[in-house]
Design an enzyme around this catalytic site. Structure first.
Site, PDB file in Angstrom:
ATOM      1  N   HIS A 237       6.542   3.334   9.534  1.00 34.42           N
ATOM      2  CA  HIS A 237       5.239   3.849   9.076  1.00 34.42           C
ATOM      3  C   HIS A 237       4.160   2.788   9.297  1.00 34.42           C
ATOM      4  CE1 HIS A 237       2.517   5.996   6.111  1.00 34.42           C
ATOM      5  NE2 HIS A 237       2.030   4.757   6.024  1.00 34.42           N
ATOM      6  N   GLU A 238       4.452   1.557   8.891  1.00 30.28           N
ATOM      7  CA  GLU A 238       3.445   0.495   9.031  1.00 30.28           C
ATOM      8  C   GLU A 238       3.164   0.181  10.497  1.00 30.28           C
ATOM      9  OE1 GLU A 238       1.688  -0.196   6.628  1.00 30.28           O
ATOM     10  OE2 GLU A 238       2.959   0.744   5.136  1.00 30.28           O
TER      11      GLU A 238
ATOM     12  N   HIS B  44       0.790   2.528  12.099  1.00 27.31           N
ATOM     13  CA  HIS B  44      -0.636   2.276  11.855  1.00 27.31           C
ATOM     14  C   HIS B  44      -1.215   1.398  12.973  1.00 27.31           C
ATOM     15  CE1 HIS B  44      -1.518   4.295   8.167  1.00 27.31           C
ATOM     16  NE2 HIS B  44      -0.575   3.675   7.472  1.00 27.31           N
TER      17      HIS B  44
ATOM     18  N   TYR C 169     -10.402   5.624   8.531  1.00 30.36           N
ATOM     19  CA  TYR C 169      -9.508   5.667   7.381  1.00 30.36           C
ATOM     20  C   TYR C 169     -10.204   6.278   6.173  1.00 30.36           C
ATOM     21  CZ  TYR C 169      -5.194   4.132   5.108  1.00 30.36           C
ATOM     22  OH  TYR C 169      -3.963   4.073   4.482  1.00 30.36           O
TER      23      TYR C 169
ATOM     24  N   GLU D  57      -2.662   8.710   8.218  1.00 27.26           N
ATOM     25  CA  GLU D  57      -1.483   8.571   7.366  1.00 27.26           C
ATOM     26  C   GLU D  57      -0.356   9.495   7.807  1.00 27.26           C
ATOM     27  OE1 GLU D  57      -0.270   6.676   5.005  1.00 27.26           O
ATOM     28  OE2 GLU D  57      -1.959   5.344   5.333  1.00 27.26           O
TER      29      GLU D  57
ATOM     30  N   ASP E  84      -8.781   6.846  -2.973  1.00 24.37           N
ATOM     31  CA  ASP E  84      -7.861   6.825  -1.835  1.00 24.37           C
ATOM     32  C   ASP E  84      -8.596   7.233  -0.552  1.00 24.37           C
ATOM     33  OD1 ASP E  84      -5.364   6.464  -0.565  1.00 24.37           O
ATOM     34  OD2 ASP E  84      -4.834   8.575  -0.818  1.00 24.37           O
TER      35      ASP E  84
ATOM     36  N   HIS F  38      -3.765   9.452   1.526  1.00 20.29           N
ATOM     37  CA  HIS F  38      -2.320   9.533   1.289  1.00 20.29           C
ATOM     38  C   HIS F  38      -1.937  10.851   0.618  1.00 20.29           C
ATOM     39  CE1 HIS F  38      -2.785   5.103   1.649  1.00 20.29           C
ATOM     40  NE2 HIS F  38      -1.578   5.157   2.136  1.00 20.29           N
TER      41      HIS F  38
END
Lengths: 408, 102
Positions: free
Chosen positions: A165-166, A169, A180, A189, A266, A271
């Site tokens: 996941h990271e 990005h 974002y 996301e 957020d 998210h």
């Protein structure tokens, strides 16, 4: 094991591709090249990888793991393992190292992408960040993993889908660079969740049915009543407990959560509303069956390449729909439309997408590569040679022979 | 003095983290003095530029609210991407204090 529809059910015959590659119409040639790249990947042919390897830098995503030793100041971190170095005694270091290696291999072998930036960017990760640090994040250049507080979260390196996941990005940053906040942020996301899950499925050789479609199922401590932090299959149902309430992710546009575009909000719920495109991807993959990283993963990846920083859900849905038709068949295209319809988004059709492209609001994957070279006044002869090389490979495929060496 | 820490966002952005509050007059002398020292340290830091680190993703945000006995309130915000050593030390202390072991 993965099986079922992992086969070659939608490949344009090589002789037809050859003719298309030789077309006088640039759009037709570009489309053929795009299809060739995609179908060649489906065939598992090795030459495209070799072709990419020829263009890659020697770095090819070399990994360096750093141990923060519980500081939050990265310059204090010490090198804990390098690409060619010995295995560490530290499990977190080795888990991060292996996780990044699996993810790098997924992008290379499945999507023909050389590391985060497509050019072999180094993969630097930091573990043991801070004290009882309950997060993992991408800081724009590196991946950072906490040990967890051992109350709610455990070590974040324990989850391959979190590592992937990271890293995703980073891929998004170097491609569409989706803003974002609000819908582009939720897409950002969602892309990380989709490819985080796909890397895990690919490693475990799981079919759509076998996969858990969860993100972070390994990072909660045993005492926490939660399956994971998110579920692509069932947004809104990953957890429901007294400590932090119920999973707020919607699974349909009618339940889109409007939040302020602030840190506390957020950034408009990036998210949270990611549950909608997450669910659309799951539904499409479920309709196709087999391995989700194949047609569904490749369509979503190419849609990412075709997106821009302000892409909204509708535009992304339209792009996936168009690409499904271009790269595969009407069956896939219909399944994409149905998946988006089930989450409350009606695809606008190819005409609408084409209009946006013509207006400069979209960037089609293969077309953009060609157009970029042209815009930059780049070396058209290089492109021409690439076409020639690919055409030669197609001819070789037809005859059942693969050239040993091909100069490009 | 009352110091409250709230956190939000992060990889698990949908999760609501409970706020953590500590009152200095409820602490033993040495612990109260340590809290005063940590709070003074983050107050001495240069104000953060308004613009957040644009490229950071999944970074967690933190807000520390300091309520003085005289009614003055100070709010300091940081994220994982803009964290300072001093701010990290205060967060770590507050997390420990809320578990009874600062």
């Amino acid at each position: 094991m993965c099986h079922a529809r992992c086969g070659l059910n939608c490949i344009v015959p090589p002789h037809l591709l050859r003719k298309l590659l030789e077309s006088r119409e640039r759009d037709v040639r570009e489309s053929a090249m795009n299809t060739l790249l995609a179908t060649t990947q489906l065939r598992g042919e090795r030459f495209v990888r070799s072709f990419a390897g020829f263009l890659a830098t020697p770095a090819s995503g070399r990994r360096t793991m750093h141990d923060c030793q519980h500081s939050t100041y990265l310059p204090f971190a010490v090198v804990a393992r390098t690409e060619d170095g010995a295995e560490s005694d530290d499990h977190a270091v080795n888990r991060a190292f292996d996780g990044l290696g699996h993810t790098r291999r997924f992008y290379q072998e499945v999507l023909n992408r050389n590391s985060i930036d497509g050019r072999g960017m180094r993969l630097d990760a930091y573990v043991h960040y801070g004290v009882r640090f309950t997060n993992a994040f991408w800081n724009g250049e590196e991946m950072i993993f906490g040990d967890g507080d051992d109350i709610i979260f455990t070590d974040f390196t324990k989850s391959l889908d979190v590592i992937a996941h990271e890293l995703a990005h980073g891929v998004t940053q170097h491609t569409a660079n989706l803003e974002y906040h609000n819908q582009p942020g939720a897409l950002n996301e969602s892309i990380s969740d989709v490819f985080g899950s796909l890397v895990k499925q690919w490693m475990l050789e799981q079919t759509v049915e076998e996969a858990d479609w969860l993100i972070g199922s390994d990072i909660f401590t045993p005492g926490i009543e939660a399956d994971a932090i998110r579920s692509l299959k069932a947004p809104g149902k990953a957890y429901d407990n007294e400590m932090f309430g119920r999973d707020p992710q919607p699974d349909h546009m009618s339940r889109y959560v409007v939040l302020p575009d602030t840190d506390e909000g957020d950034h408009g719920g990036v998210h949270i509303n990611s549950g909608i495109p997450n669910r659309a991807f799951y539904l499409f993959a479920a309709a196709m069956g087999g391995c989700a990283w194949e047609a569904p993963g490749r369509i979503w990846y190419n849609a990412l390449l075709a997106s821009n920083p302000s892409t909204q859900f509708q535009e992304f849905a339209d792009t996936t729909h168009m690409l499904a038709g271009q790269m595969y068949s009407a069956e896939e295209q219909q399944a994409v439309a149905e998946a988006w319809r089930e989450v409350g988004i009606t695809v606008s059709g190819i005409a609408a997408v084409s209009r946006r492209v013509a207006m400069g609001k979209g960037r089609m994957a293969a077309a953009s590569r060609v157009a970029e070279i042209a815009r930059n006044g780049g070396n058209v002869s290089v492109l021409s040679k690439q076409y020639d090389a690919l055409a030669a490979r197609v001819r070789a495929l037809e005859s059942g022979l693969t050239p040993v060496k091909q100069k490009v | 003095m009352k110091v409250t820490l709230t956190r939000y966002g992060g990889l698990a952005g949908g999760i609501s983290w409970p706020a953590r509050s500590v009152k200095s007059d409820a602490l033993p002398g040495p612990a109260a003095a340590e809290l005063e020292h940590l709070v003074a340290a983050i107050r001495s830091e240069a104000p953060l530029e308004a613009k957040r680190e644009d490229r950071a993703r999944d970074s967690m945000g933190y807000t520390v609210t300091i309520e003085e006995d005289g009614g003055r309130t100070t709010v300091v915000k940081r994220s994982d991407a803009t964290m300072s050593q001093k701010f990290a030390s205060l967060i770590q202390w507050l997390d420990g204090a809320s578990k009874g072991s600062p």
